[in-house]
Scaffold this motif. Structure first.
Motif, PDB file in Angstrom:
ATOM      1  N   UNK A  45      -0.445  14.442 -16.354  1.00 36.74           N
ATOM      2  CA  UNK A  45      -0.035  13.052 -16.501  1.00 36.74           C
ATOM      3  C   UNK A  45       0.015  12.355 -15.149  1.00 36.74           C
ATOM      4  N   UNK A  46       0.591  13.029 -14.162  1.00 39.42           N
ATOM      5  CA  UNK A  46       0.689  12.438 -12.838  1.00 39.42           C
ATOM      6  C   UNK A  46      -0.685  12.170 -12.255  1.00 39.42           C
ATOM      7  N   UNK A  47      -1.557  13.147 -12.363  1.00 41.07           N
ATOM      8  CA  UNK A  47      -2.903  12.970 -11.820  1.00 41.07           C
ATOM      9  C   UNK A  47      -3.605  11.797 -12.476  1.00 41.07           C
ATOM     10  N   UNK A  48      -3.525  11.747 -13.796  1.00 40.28           N
ATOM     11  CA  UNK A  48      -4.176  10.656 -14.515  1.00 40.28           C
ATOM     12  C   UNK A  48      -3.634   9.313 -14.050  1.00 40.28           C
ATOM     13  N   UNK A  49      -2.339   9.277 -13.853  1.00 36.03           N
ATOM     14  CA  UNK A  49      -1.695   8.044 -13.426  1.00 36.03           C
ATOM     15  C   UNK A  49      -2.178   7.606 -12.048  1.00 36.03           C
ATOM     16  N   UNK A  50      -2.185   8.551 -11.136  1.00 33.68           N
ATOM     17  CA  UNK A  50      -2.615   8.237  -9.782  1.00 33.68           C
ATOM     18  C   UNK A  50      -4.069   7.772  -9.756  1.00 33.68           C
ATOM     19  N   UNK A  51      -4.898   8.471 -10.493  1.00 40.61           N
ATOM     20  CA  UNK A  51      -6.313   8.106 -10.513  1.00 40.61           C
ATOM     21  C   UNK A  51      -6.510   6.672 -11.002  1.00 40.61           C
ATOM     22  N   UNK A  69       0.809  -1.213   0.000  1.00 40.76           N
ATOM     23  CA  UNK A  69       0.000   0.000   0.000  1.00 40.76           C
ATOM     24  C   UNK A  69       0.844   1.264   0.000  1.00 40.76           C
ATOM     25  N   UNK A  70       1.934   1.216   0.710  1.00 45.28           N
ATOM     26  CA  UNK A  70       2.749   2.413   0.856  1.00 45.28           C
ATOM     27  C   UNK A  70       3.240   2.925  -0.497  1.00 45.28           C
ATOM     28  N   UNK A  71       3.360   2.015  -1.439  1.00 46.17           N
ATOM     29  CA  UNK A  71       3.861   2.400  -2.753  1.00 46.17           C
ATOM     30  C   UNK A  71       2.957   3.399  -3.458  1.00 46.17           C
ATOM     31  N   UNK A 105       8.227  10.237   5.676  1.00 48.30           N
ATOM     32  CA  UNK A 105       7.420   9.121   6.167  1.00 48.30           C
ATOM     33  C   UNK A 105       6.982   8.209   5.028  1.00 48.30           C
ATOM     34  N   UNK A 106       6.660   8.834   3.912  1.00 46.08           N
ATOM     35  CA  UNK A 106       6.108   8.075   2.813  1.00 46.08           C
ATOM     36  C   UNK A 106       7.128   7.259   2.058  1.00 46.08           C
ATOM     37  N   UNK A 107       8.393   7.521   2.312  1.00 43.31           N
ATOM     38  CA  UNK A 107       9.409   6.767   1.598  1.00 43.31           C
ATOM     39  C   UNK A 107       9.309   5.285   1.905  1.00 43.31           C
ATOM     40  N   UNK A 108       9.893   4.526   1.035  1.00 37.53           N
ATOM     41  CA  UNK A 108       9.761   3.077   1.114  1.00 37.53           C
ATOM     42  C   UNK A 108       9.951   2.504   2.522  1.00 37.53           C
ATOM     43  N   UNK A 109      10.972   2.953   3.198  1.00 44.43           N
ATOM     44  CA  UNK A 109      11.297   2.343   4.478  1.00 44.43           C
ATOM     45  C   UNK A 109      10.859   3.168   5.676  1.00 44.43           C
ATOM     46  N   UNK A 110      10.258   4.314   5.426  1.00 43.62           N
ATOM     47  CA  UNK A 110       9.940   5.249   6.504  1.00 43.62           C
ATOM     48  C   UNK A 110       9.205   4.633   7.678  1.00 43.62           C
ATOM     49  N   UNK A 111       7.988   4.226   7.418  1.00 43.30           N
ATOM     50  CA  UNK A 111       7.170   3.700   8.504  1.00 43.30           C
ATOM     51  C   UNK A 111       7.752   2.420   9.078  1.00 43.30           C
TER      52      UNK A 111
END
Lengths: 119, 119
Positions: A53-59, A16-18, B20-26
């Motif tokens: 582009x970023x927004x579209x990708x995230x969505x 999820x963090x990704x 925090x959001x980085x891969x290893x943060x949390x």
DNA sequence: CAGCATCCTGTGCGATACTG
DNA sequence: CAGTATCGCACAGGATGCTG
């Protein structure tokens, strides 16, 4: 740390963090949650600085993970509305403590009216 | 979304999500929290897969943000212990709901014993 | 309007080797 | 032991222009 009930494993975060942890992840989730429904260009202007582009990708990612719902209307000009899924709403609720924590100390720059969060 | 009290602004995240959001943060925050105190090489082996440079980098960032505390002992061989600061502990508590949310649905791979989290 | 395609840059982060 | 130094790649994400 003797008390075992105080120990938490973070493995679930791996997947999820990704997406959530990305620069705009929580912002998008929250923005949609705040408005209930939002259209693409509304998001573009609310999230000042994000690229199309970023927004579209995230969505797309969020849609694939079923955090948001995408509704298309066959109109001209086309209309598309994004809203949180049940799961997306749960996520939003789940990160409220984190937001409150983050807003507690001033190691960040507030560049919009953040009057709505109870400190 | 008429109810204004349900609206949350995420600006505070701007500064925090970057670390925090980085891969290893949390993962790091949580691992230290779980053990109370941890040494560099202990973290290296607990966080399977992290590289020494990355770990060192994250620890420095967290230290600068005063999320963790660094204690040095003048011994040979040298000993350094990391622990959560008060603020770091608050953070850890704040993200528990998020972790629980993440553990609810199986869009992730559990590759260690996650028996300690109450679902 | 709601995006996709393309280009480009910064950097997160792994691998490896070395040091006080 | 607790890191630092260096290299290299993959990828996030901004800018811009185009399309159904």
């Amino acid at each position: 740390m003797k008390n075992r009930s105080n120990v938490i494993c973070l493995c679930p975060l791996d997947g999820v963090i990704d997406t959530i942890g990305k620069k705009w992840g929580l912002l998008i989730i929250n923005e949609i949650g705040n408005h209930g429904k939002l259209r693409y260009n509304e998001l573009m202007s609310e999230l000042k600085g994000i690229s199309p582009s970023t927004l579209a990708l995230m969505l797309k990612e969020f849609e694939k993970e079923e955090l948001i719902r995408r509704e298309t209307f066959n109109e001209i000009p086309p209309r598309v509305e994004y809203s949180l899924s049940t799961r997306g709403n749960e996520l939003r609720k789940a990160i409220i403590p984190f937001i409150k924590w983050a807003s507690k100390k001033g190691n960040f720059t507030v560049h919009c009216a953040c009057s709505l969060i109870k400190k």
